[in-house]
Design a protein around this motif. Sequence first.
Motif, PDB file in Angstrom:
ATOM      1  N   ARG A 107      97.290  53.214  32.411  1.00  0.00           N
ATOM      2  CA  ARG A 107      99.008  53.561  32.352  1.00  0.00           C
ATOM      3  C   ARG A 107      99.976  52.416  32.909  1.00  0.00           C
ATOM      4  N   ARG A 108      99.031  51.789  33.027  1.00  0.00           N
ATOM      5  CA  ARG A 108      99.746  50.161  34.118  1.00  0.00           C
ATOM      6  C   ARG A 108      99.301  49.590  32.494  1.00  0.00           C
ATOM      7  N   LEU A 109      98.759  49.487  31.455  1.00  0.00           N
ATOM      8  CA  LEU A 109      98.860  48.822  30.970  1.00  0.00           C
ATOM      9  C   LEU A 109      99.741  49.025  29.172  1.00  0.00           C
ATOM     10  N   GLY A 110     100.388  50.662  29.509  1.00  0.00           N
ATOM     11  CA  GLY A 110     100.720  51.443  28.591  1.00  0.00           C
ATOM     12  C   GLY A 110     102.823  51.018  29.371  1.00  0.00           C
ATOM     13  N   ARG A 111     102.883  50.729  30.460  1.00  0.00           N
ATOM     14  CA  ARG A 111     103.959  50.612  31.650  1.00  0.00           C
ATOM     15  C   ARG A 111     104.482  49.031  31.261  1.00  0.00           C
ATOM     16  N   ILE A 112     103.325  48.080  31.391  1.00  0.00           N
ATOM     17  CA  ILE A 112     103.420  46.032  30.763  1.00  0.00           C
ATOM     18  C   ILE A 112     104.225  46.629  28.985  1.00  0.00           C
ATOM     19  N   TRP A 113     103.265  47.252  28.857  1.00  0.00           N
ATOM     20  CA  TRP A 113     103.668  47.191  27.242  1.00  0.00           C
ATOM     21  C   TRP A 113     104.964  47.889  26.993  1.00  0.00           C
ATOM     22  N   ALA A 114     105.319  48.193  27.725  1.00  0.00           N
ATOM     23  CA  ALA A 114     107.009  49.094  27.767  1.00  0.00           C
ATOM     24  C   ALA A 114     107.791  47.968  28.191  1.00  0.00           C
ATOM     25  N   LYS A 115     107.602  47.616  28.992  1.00  0.00           N
ATOM     26  CA  LYS A 115     108.822  46.692  30.065  1.00  0.00           C
ATOM     27  C   LYS A 115     108.605  45.618  28.744  1.00  0.00           C
ATOM     28  N   ALA A 116     107.507  44.827  28.033  1.00  0.00           N
ATOM     29  CA  ALA A 116     107.460  43.466  27.379  1.00  0.00           C
ATOM     30  C   ALA A 116     107.932  44.364  26.208  1.00  0.00           C
ATOM     31  N   TYR A 117     107.968  45.597  25.499  1.00  0.00           N
ATOM     32  CA  TYR A 117     108.758  45.930  24.999  1.00  0.00           C
ATOM     33  C   TYR A 117     110.492  45.693  24.355  1.00  0.00           C
ATOM     34  N   TYR A 118     110.767  46.311  26.307  1.00  0.00           N
ATOM     35  CA  TYR A 118     112.552  46.360  25.863  1.00  0.00           C
ATOM     36  C   TYR A 118     113.072  44.622  26.495  1.00  0.00           C
ATOM     37  N   TYR A 119     111.992  44.388  27.232  1.00  0.00           N
ATOM     38  CA  TYR A 119     112.902  43.186  27.498  1.00  0.00           C
ATOM     39  C   TYR A 119     113.028  42.449  25.809  1.00  0.00           C
ATOM     40  N   TYR A 120     111.525  42.845  25.041  1.00  0.00           N
ATOM     41  CA  TYR A 120     111.689  42.074  23.446  1.00  0.00           C
ATOM     42  C   TYR A 120     113.202  42.679  23.009  1.00  0.00           C
ATOM     43  N   THR A 121     113.849  43.802  22.645  1.00  0.00           N
ATOM     44  CA  THR A 121     114.754  44.055  21.976  1.00  0.00           C
ATOM     45  C   THR A 121     115.887  44.049  22.828  1.00  0.00           C
ATOM     46  N   LEU A 122     115.775  43.670  23.957  1.00  0.00           N
ATOM     47  CA  LEU A 122     117.024  43.465  24.960  1.00  0.00           C
ATOM     48  C   LEU A 122     117.150  42.047  24.352  1.00  0.00           C
TER      49      LEU A 122
END
Length: 108
Positions: A32-47
């Motif tokens: 779950r933590r890894l998924g949240r980290i991945w989602a946050k990294a992807y969000y910042y990448y798209t931003l």
Amino acid sequence: MGPAGLGFQEILLIGVLLLVFVRPEEIPAIFRRLGRIWAKAYYYYTLAKREMRNMEKEIGIEEEMKEIRAINARIRSEIANFDKAVKKETGDNPTAPVQNTEENSKEN
């Protein structure tokens, strides 16, 4: 290749290490933590990607960047075609010497 460029052996090794060093009841929380980290990294990448495109529009280099991206895509395609030809010629062993055939000797 699997996710993030990992092959089957690497994923299997990670799984075995998880089982050895982490208690089984902690594994879901870790994922779950890894998924949240991945989602946050992807969000910042798209931003960041969106901001770069907006800056291209503001500066007025949008058309030039489209041309550069098209050239990049053509180069990647040519490299992929070259890699396929090398693999076909060497039998999936890129370090093997290319066999000298009559066609190759005529070209040289």
